[in-house]
Design an enzyme around this catalytic site. Structure first.
Site, mmCIF file in Angstrom:
data_model
loop_
_atom_site.group_PDB
_atom_site.id
_atom_site.type_symbol
_atom_site.label_atom_id
_atom_site.label_comp_id
_atom_site.label_asym_id
_atom_site.label_seq_id
_atom_site.Cartn_x
_atom_site.Cartn_y
_atom_site.Cartn_z
ATOM 1 N N LYS A 251 6.929 -46.986 57.315
ATOM 2 C CA LYS A 251 8.013 -47.961 57.494
ATOM 3 C C LYS A 251 7.628 -49.023 58.520
ATOM 4 O O LYS A 251 8.099 -50.148 58.477
ATOM 5 C CB LYS A 251 9.291 -47.253 57.933
ATOM 6 C CG LYS A 251 9.950 -46.442 56.835
ATOM 7 C CD LYS A 251 10.786 -47.314 55.910
ATOM 8 C CE LYS A 251 11.140 -46.547 54.637
ATOM 9 N NZ LYS A 251 11.669 -47.407 53.582
ATOM 10 N N CYS B 164 11.486 -46.824 47.033
ATOM 11 C CA CYS B 164 11.964 -46.631 48.412
ATOM 12 C C CYS B 164 10.845 -46.334 49.390
ATOM 13 O O CYS B 164 10.964 -46.575 50.582
ATOM 14 C CB CYS B 164 12.940 -45.471 48.481
ATOM 15 S SG CYS B 164 14.311 -45.658 47.386
ATOM 16 N N GLU C 86 19.597 -51.717 37.580
ATOM 17 C CA GLU C 86 18.304 -52.086 37.023
ATOM 18 C C GLU C 86 17.904 -51.105 35.923
ATOM 19 O O GLU C 86 17.402 -51.508 34.872
ATOM 20 C CB GLU C 86 17.242 -52.099 38.133
ATOM 21 C CG GLU C 86 15.879 -52.559 37.636
ATOM 22 C CD GLU C 86 14.798 -52.530 38.713
ATOM 23 O OE1 GLU C 86 15.109 -52.162 39.871
ATOM 24 O OE2 GLU C 86 13.654 -52.863 38.378
ATOM 25 N N CYS D 117 11.024 -37.480 52.515
ATOM 26 C CA CYS D 117 11.099 -38.037 53.877
ATOM 27 C C CYS D 117 11.330 -36.980 54.953
ATOM 28 O O CYS D 117 10.936 -37.171 56.102
ATOM 29 C CB CYS D 117 12.209 -39.075 53.964
ATOM 30 S SG CYS D 117 12.116 -40.317 52.676
ATOM 31 N N GLU E 181 5.881 -51.403 56.481
ATOM 32 C CA GLU E 181 6.797 -52.082 55.564
ATOM 33 C C GLU E 181 7.569 -53.186 56.297
ATOM 34 O O GLU E 181 7.752 -54.285 55.771
ATOM 35 C CB GLU E 181 7.791 -51.083 54.954
ATOM 36 C CG GLU E 181 8.738 -51.726 53.951
ATOM 37 C CD GLU E 181 9.821 -50.777 53.439
ATOM 38 O OE1 GLU E 181 10.166 -50.845 52.262
ATOM 39 O OE2 GLU E 181 10.340 -49.971 54.225
ATOM 40 N N GLU F 255 7.154 -59.968 52.602
ATOM 41 C CA GLU F 255 8.316 -59.982 51.702
ATOM 42 C C GLU F 255 9.635 -59.805 52.448
ATOM 43 O O GLU F 255 10.693 -60.126 51.928
ATOM 44 C CB GLU F 255 8.203 -58.848 50.667
ATOM 45 C CG GLU F 255 7.114 -59.032 49.618
ATOM 46 C CD GLU F 255 5.788 -58.408 50.044
ATOM 47 O OE1 GLU F 255 5.597 -58.166 51.257
ATOM 48 O OE2 GLU F 255 4.938 -58.176 49.160
ATOM 49 N N SER G 13 10.560 -50.292 40.442
ATOM 50 C CA SER G 13 11.860 -50.944 40.609
ATOM 51 C C SER G 13 11.745 -52.111 41.581
ATOM 52 O O SER G 13 11.007 -52.045 42.565
ATOM 53 C CB SER G 13 12.859 -49.916 41.142
ATOM 54 O OG SER G 13 13.939 -50.575 41.735
ATOM 55 N N GLU H 214 19.623 -49.954 41.950
ATOM 56 C CA GLU H 214 18.632 -49.249 41.144
ATOM 57 C C GLU H 214 19.257 -48.753 39.832
ATOM 58 O O GLU H 214 18.630 -48.785 38.777
ATOM 59 C CB GLU H 214 18.034 -48.095 41.944
ATOM 60 C CG GLU H 214 16.713 -47.633 41.377
ATOM 61 C CD GLU H 214 15.703 -47.239 42.449
ATOM 62 O OE1 GLU H 214 15.783 -47.754 43.588
ATOM 63 O OE2 GLU H 214 14.839 -46.428 42.146
#
Ligand code: SF4
Ligand code: SF4
Ligand code: FES
Lengths: 160, 559
Positions: B353, B298, B281, B498, B356, B361, B318, B278
């Protein structure tokens, strides 16, 4: 939410209605939409949610709270047979039964498949002196019998 | 003399800016029963459990009555007890009461209050005796027949998260919580943050339970079971076992070994990779002039929210995968030829999550997800209990090799502002301890909804912000759209980051903040503070990751 728009739907009409109201006046906006379509088409929900900065579920919440809003398409002619006490006593049920039978409808199925007729009951139209009463798209017909209802239905069918 | 007090159950209690009687009563040490009150949500006043009696015998809902000097109220009279009992009986009358097999058994507020108020029988027929399940979502499971219509979930989803996936629909006895058109929740704009489940007093919305799936796959000799544990988990477990520990990562590691995991790693290691990528980037974007602001990536609920609401902002997000999804392919590469079936599990504070992990992907060359199963902190706690492990007694163990090192930068990912702080540590030139301290006090830390500050970097001044709670995203996006410049914005969907994830055991805001402080303490105890100091990074970047950073560590959400 940015949903896929339905190409065949006229969103321009919605824009006009939205312009005439405050964005918080959801009920008034839904009423105006229902005026055009005689019900609330599913396409309007994602569109309104985005334009009015609210959620589809909130608009659905409002639309299902009020009896007056319909999520099911209605016929070209919406016939409301009054079943308030006065009309009931003066024999509104045979009129209702006749219309339903004639159009192949019942308590659950309220609209004909070709979207010509919708038959509903209402609790009181406030015209007890004229009992039994029914309305066709807000036009009042008084002192009805199954026979006069048959004649009326016939002329409506011709005018379809 | 100070006259600003009122009388609660015969004792004077000073009024100190409390918004309502309920807060005051609780301050006086009386645990009022409530279903529909949360200090962070608007007052709904629907459940009527919080009724109090005034000196004239009138009844008032404590949650919706402001305190007034001189007021006298009672919180526990025969009449109040009778009413509360009646309310509970009526709620139970159309509630699916399969308590012994219910997910919330022992943690349900309805059960708790029914016990407290001695409800021993329900005199009415139950039209909702069977569960009515919507398990379409990978994150949450709904049972409409356990809903008591307190509206907590609706206000959470609308007011705090600004998603509006659910609302009340229909009226009277037909009223229920529903998505638009009564669709299954997975077909709505739900982002899977799970915050609705976190506030639901019953099992009407619970976290999707994958623990049983995991049990089935553990303890197989042909399987190499690998767990990675997210930073926020370690500071939210102890209390559930009545244990006075703060950061119990060592004990968690030991428990996971005992449960049947061959290897236990720390997602903070994955977070170190995220910082490396990150930061790179970000520097590249500074070089190339954008696009700005760069948003962090994230949080999967935030990514989903952006996909739904702001597709035009996706290029700003990102391309870094989340720490879990950076670490998982690395684990996959490391063990793909180990001769055993690899079971890759992530222990997360987060319900999103789970979703996710199932995204297209994040699948390997055979179409298998890099992460097979995600369990939340709550599921971990349940599994530890199911295994009969005495948490108090188990000796802490170390993280396994070869991924045994992580830095403080990776650990603070679990609290709002942490990702940003870690990235800034990486890009800033001044790596002294005093620079670190300054950064910590500059405004990165704390729990405010949107925290922004400026930071000198080389010849320019960076404008950065940390946002927590999805409901705050619209505010900052509006400012961006009206021309305000930000360089870097961290977004965490859950309030407080989180540590406040819906997969964590229920906690008050105060307790959540404590978790955050404990993560900062853990950072302090780390010898290594900067991700680039992690010796593993050097090893990975010169070995496995060489030339494959993009393939293994990045993702493009732009369709
Ligand atoms: S998981 Fe989050 S987005 Fe989905 S319904 Fe619950 S609060 Fe709303
Ligand atoms: S689902 Fe839970 S939080 Fe939502 S209204 Fe029902 S009981 Fe309350
Ligand atoms: S907590 Fe006051 S009415 Fe529900």
């Amino acid at each position: 939410m940015s949903s896929v728009l339905n190409e065949n739907f006229d969103y321009g009409q919605l824009d006009k209605i939205i312009e005439q109201h405050e964005p918080t006046a959801v009920i008034a906006i839904l009423q105006d939409i229902q005026e055009i379509y005689r019900y609330l088409p599913p396409e309007i929900f994602p569109y309104l949610a985005e334009k009015l900065h609210t959620s589809e579920s909130r608009i659905y919440s409002i639309a299902t709270f009020y009896e007056n809003f319909s999520l099911d398409p209605k016929g070209k002619y919406v016939i409301k047979v009054c079943d308030g006490t006065a009309c009931h006593v003066r024999k509104s049920v045979p009129i209702l039964n006749y219309l339903r039978e004639e159009l192949g409808l019942d308590e659950k199925k309220k609209t004909t498949d070709d979207l010509s007729f919708t038959v509903e009951t209402v609790s009181c139209l406030g015209a007890c002196g004229l009992a039994p009463v029914m309305t066709v798209n807000d036009e009042v017909h008084s002192g009805m019998t199954p026979e006069s209802a048959a004649a009326l239905l016939g002329s409506l069918k011709e005018a379809l | 003399m100070n006259n600003n007090f009122m009388i609660i159950d015969g004792s004077p209690v000073p009024i100190e800016g409390e918004k309502n009687l309920l807060e005051l009563i609780r301050k006086a040490g009386i645990e009022m029963p409530t279903f529909c009150y949360y200090s962070e949500l608007s007052v709904y006043g629907a459940c009527r459990m919080c009724m109090v009696e005034n000196k004239w015998g009138g009844m008032e809902a404590a949650c919706s009555t402001p305190p007034k000097a001189g007021m006298e109220i009672k919180t526990n009279t025969p009449r109040l007890r009778k009413y509360r009992k009646m309310i509970l009986e009526l709620l139970l009358a159309n509630h699916c009461r399969d308590c012994t097999t219910c997910d919330k058994n022992g943690k349900c507020k309805l059960q708790e209050l029914a016990t407290r108020f001695d409800v021993h029988r329900v005199r009415f027929d139950n039209p909702k005796s069977e569960p009515l399940i919507d398990d379409s979502s990978l994150s949450i499971t709904r049972d409409a027949n356990k809903c008591i219509l307190c509206g907590d979930c609706v206000r959470m989803c609308n007011e705090i998260q600004n998603v509006g996936a659910i609302d009340f629909a229909f009226r009277g006895s037909n009223m229920k919580v529903a998505c638009a058109f009564n669709k299954p929740i997975a077909e709505s704009n739900c982002v899977g943050c799970g915050q609705c489940a976190a506030v639901c007093p019953t099992a009407a919305i619970v976290i999707k339970d994958d623990a049983h799936l995991l049990w089935q796959q553990l303890n197989d000799n042909d399987t190499l079971a690998i767990a990675q544990v997210a930073p926020a988990v370690r500071v939210a477990v102890a209390k559930e076992f009545g244990y006075k520990g703060e950061n119990v990562m060592g004990k968690i590691t030991a428990c996971l070994h005992r449960i049947g995991f061959d290897l236990v790693f720390d997602t903070a290691t994955g977070a170190d990779m995220t910082v490396m990528e990150e930061a790179n980037e970000f520097l590249e974007r500074l070089e190339n002039g954008g696009p700005f602001p760069m948003f962090t990536s994230c949080c999967p609920a935030w990514v989903k929210y952006a996909e739904n609401e702001y597709p035009e902002l996706l290029p700003n997000i990102s391309t870094c995968r989340s720490p879990m999804q950076m670490f998982a392919p690395v684990i996959h590469e490391q063990y793909k030829n180990c001769g055993k079936k690899v079971l890759s599990v992530a222990v997360m504070p987060c319900t999103a999550k789970k979703f996710e992990a199932a995204r297209d992907e994040f699948k390997d060359e055979n179409g298998k997800p890099y992460v097979d199963i995600v369990i939340t902190t709550q599921e971990l706690i349940k599994m530890i209990k199911q295994a009969g492990i005495v948490f108090e007694d188990i000796e802490p163990e170390a993280i396994d090799l070869p991924f045994g090192t992580m830095t403080g930068s990776g650990v603070i990912f679990g609290v709002t502002g942490g990702v940003m702080e870690a990235v800034i540590r990486r890009v800033s030139d001044d790596k002294s301890i005093s620079a670190l301290r300054n950064l910590a006090f500059e405004g990165v830390r704390g729990f405010g909804d949107i925290r922004e500050f400026e930071l000198p970097l080389k010849d320019r001044t960076l404008k950065v912000a940390a946002v927590n709670g999805l409901g705050n995203v619209a505010k900052i996006v509006e400012r961006i759209k009206s021309g305000e410049h930000f360089d870097l914005i961290e977004v965490m969907a859950c309030p407080n980051g989180c540590i406040g994830g819906a997969g964590q055991p229920f906690a008050s805001t105060h307790e959540k903040h404590k978790r955050g402080e404990n993560l900062y303490k853990a950072d302090k105890l780390c010898t290594l503070k900067f991700s680039e100091e992690n010796p593993l990074m050097k090893e990975l970047y010169s070995g496995m990751l060489k030339g494959r950073e993009h393939e293994l560590l990045h993702v493009n959400y732009v369709k």
